[in-house]
Design an enzyme around this catalytic site. Sequence first.
Site, PDB file in Angstrom:
ATOM      1  N   LYS A 120      15.092  -3.328 -52.201  1.00 19.91           N
ATOM      2  CA  LYS A 120      15.334  -2.723 -53.509  1.00 19.91           C
ATOM      3  C   LYS A 120      14.765  -1.312 -53.556  1.00 19.91           C
ATOM      4  O   LYS A 120      15.458  -0.351 -53.918  1.00 19.91           O
ATOM      5  CB  LYS A 120      14.707  -3.575 -54.622  1.00 19.91           C
ATOM      6  N   ASP A 138      18.091  -5.083 -59.126  1.00 19.69           N
ATOM      7  CA  ASP A 138      16.931  -5.354 -59.978  1.00 19.69           C
ATOM      8  C   ASP A 138      17.286  -6.511 -60.915  1.00 19.69           C
ATOM      9  O   ASP A 138      18.323  -7.158 -60.754  1.00 19.69           O
ATOM     10  CB  ASP A 138      16.512  -4.093 -60.752  1.00 19.69           C
TER      11      ASP A 138
END
Length: 216
Positions: A120, A138
């Site tokens: 991420k 996310d």
Amino acid sequence: MTKKTKAILDLLDERYGTDYRCYLNHENAWQLLIATILSAQCTDARVNLVTADLFRKYTDVAAFAAADLKELEKDIHSTGFYHNKAKNIIACCKDLIEKFGGEVPESLEDLTSLAGVGRKTANVIRGNIYHEPSIVVDTHVKRISKKLGLTEEEDPYKVEQDLMKALPKEHWILWNIHLITLGREICKAPTPRCEECFLTEQCADYKKRNGKRVKK
């Protein structure tokens, strides 16, 4: 790309535009890297409040690498999980100096070799700094992508792989930007404001809850 996916992208583009923007305040790559590490389990607004002072105190990668652990923990305390975050930030900045000459690397492999940096965080850097097509999974992206029917997975890596197949590359970065905005404005957890949403005709979750057929 299916007709449904194209309709979703067109509506998101129409509503939110196609400009790239990052919700974490930063002036360069290393600041975004640290801000993203801090953003784990924390709001962007809180991170921006903390980094406003943090980046004045620690003015470069070397300053973070040389930081006192206990002092840095106090500086970032309000972002939560500050023990691990402080330890990772110091180790990450040491890695940047020792392995990459103080520069934030571009490749996914190099980025994820840094302390505290997963896919991420790496994709945030690749997308926002190096403009490499990247999908950042996310909480908003995972939750809303599943509601829309673009994935059935829970694991972020598998969600990322599904979205890479479903979305054209030119929308990979925008998908994160748009879904963060949508998640904050309308598709809130745990109580989405479906009556205000412009994507109900394409939303698998809305159709399921209201007994309607989902368009392909």
